[in-house]
Design a protein around this motif. Sequence first.
Motif, mmCIF file in Angstrom:
data_model
loop_
_atom_site.group_PDB
_atom_site.id
_atom_site.type_symbol
_atom_site.label_atom_id
_atom_site.label_comp_id
_atom_site.label_asym_id
_atom_site.label_seq_id
_atom_site.Cartn_x
_atom_site.Cartn_y
_atom_site.Cartn_z
ATOM 1 N N LEU A 164 0.853 -1.190 0.000
ATOM 2 C CA LEU A 164 0.000 0.000 0.000
ATOM 3 C C LEU A 164 0.888 1.238 0.000
ATOM 4 O O LEU A 164 1.365 1.671 1.035
ATOM 5 N N GLY A 167 -1.825 7.297 -1.197
ATOM 6 C CA GLY A 167 -3.083 7.684 -0.587
ATOM 7 C C GLY A 167 -3.441 9.110 -0.938
ATOM 8 O O GLY A 167 -2.574 9.980 -0.992
ATOM 9 N N ARG A 175 -8.537 7.589 -0.055
ATOM 10 C CA ARG A 175 -8.476 6.481 -0.998
ATOM 11 C C ARG A 175 -7.050 5.955 -0.930
ATOM 12 O O ARG A 175 -6.096 6.666 -1.209
ATOM 13 N N TRP A 176 -6.938 4.679 -0.549
ATOM 14 C CA TRP A 176 -5.667 4.041 -0.201
ATOM 15 C C TRP A 176 -5.305 3.080 -1.332
ATOM 16 O O TRP A 176 -6.099 2.206 -1.678
ATOM 17 N N TYR A 177 -4.098 3.230 -1.877
ATOM 18 C CA TYR A 177 -3.733 2.551 -3.121
ATOM 19 C C TYR A 177 -2.744 1.411 -2.922
ATOM 20 O O TYR A 177 -1.702 1.587 -2.289
ATOM 21 N N GLN A 178 -3.090 0.277 -3.484
ATOM 22 C CA GLN A 178 -2.194 -0.862 -3.607
ATOM 23 C C GLN A 178 -1.349 -0.693 -4.865
ATOM 24 O O GLN A 178 -1.893 -0.509 -5.962
ATOM 25 N N SER A 188 -2.866 -2.845 -9.823
ATOM 26 C CA SER A 188 -3.030 -1.688 -8.948
ATOM 27 C C SER A 188 -4.505 -1.565 -8.595
ATOM 28 O O SER A 188 -5.384 -1.820 -9.427
ATOM 29 N N SER A 190 -7.448 0.054 -5.219
ATOM 30 C CA SER A 190 -7.609 0.978 -4.098
ATOM 31 C C SER A 190 -8.880 0.669 -3.334
ATOM 32 O O SER A 190 -9.786 -0.016 -3.827
ATOM 33 N N GLU A 192 -11.524 2.708 -0.086
ATOM 34 C CA GLU A 192 -11.802 3.940 0.638
ATOM 35 C C GLU A 192 -11.905 3.656 2.130
ATOM 36 O O GLU A 192 -12.480 2.640 2.547
#
Length: 327
Positions: A164, A167, A175-178, A188, A190, A192
């Motif tokens: 992760l 963000g 919103r948190w992104y892989q 990729s 994400s 919330e």
Amino acid sequence: MAYVPRDGRRMRRRAGGHRSPVRVTVDGVAALRFDDGTPVRAASGIAPLGDGWLVAQDDATHAAWRRPGSVTRVRVLPPVEGHDTFAAAAGTKHLKPDLEVACPAEVDGAPAVLLLGSGSTARRVRGVLVRLEDGRPVSVAADLGALYERVGAVLGVPADQRNLEGGSRLGDTVRWYQRGNLAAGVPSASVEVPLADLVDAVLGRTGPRAVPVTRPCRHELGEVDGVGLAVTDAVALPDGRELLSAAAEDTPNAVDDGPVVATALALVDGPDVLAVARIPEVGGRVHKVEGLALREVRGAEVHLLAVVDDDDPDTPSAELALRAVLD
């Protein structure tokens, strides 16, 4: 659908759907050093703090507070087994906290910065809040392992591929992104998470398991020279869209570094990728942008600060002034 940038590298994207053009310019580059001359290492996130910017270092227990005419250390975590910096050459890389996300937040109405670890190992699941008290930064940290497990489960990402790295704050939501890895079959993606719940979890006001994790979505950004572009950070725009930074890094997993063949900015609206534009090389080098912050929006021009992780503890991290024109 494909186009060939000036340097000849071939970037591929899936055909179909309207793509709004984006043009990216590097307006300035600066090397980040602390006031004592030592380099800011492995810059991985940036967010506003007071009259400056807090820069996360993913291989250290302190951040860099970059203010006009000064860059000072801010302790964000205690030493790990006696170490404050970590490197593969020293045999300590596995100990690093790997703070990758820096996101604007508030604590009891006062501005703060939320830092989040990548979650790529069990040591990298901490959250940190940095705020100012009497003009001086103070930090509080907490283990959020249970939350990271939930995020991985919602995204369907196995623990050994969880990473992760980005963000963005959209109002009261993060919103948190892989960061995906197409070579490993991980896109990729994400989720919330309510910002207030994240803050409460770091402050110990609620348990990490109680933080809601919702609205998972995937982000297909394409590839460069056969290497998939993967999200490294994100910023929200006033109109609700987001700009994502992405890197095409040739690595087999979420822990090891690899050669970066290109970096890009992507304009997205939720799961829809509207455009992908390469970040120009500077001095013949690809700069792996890992942190993005929004400075201002002037009509169609978006002015950003970006920080670079060169995967070299002896090289000062670069700060780029980026300008994206959204046509």
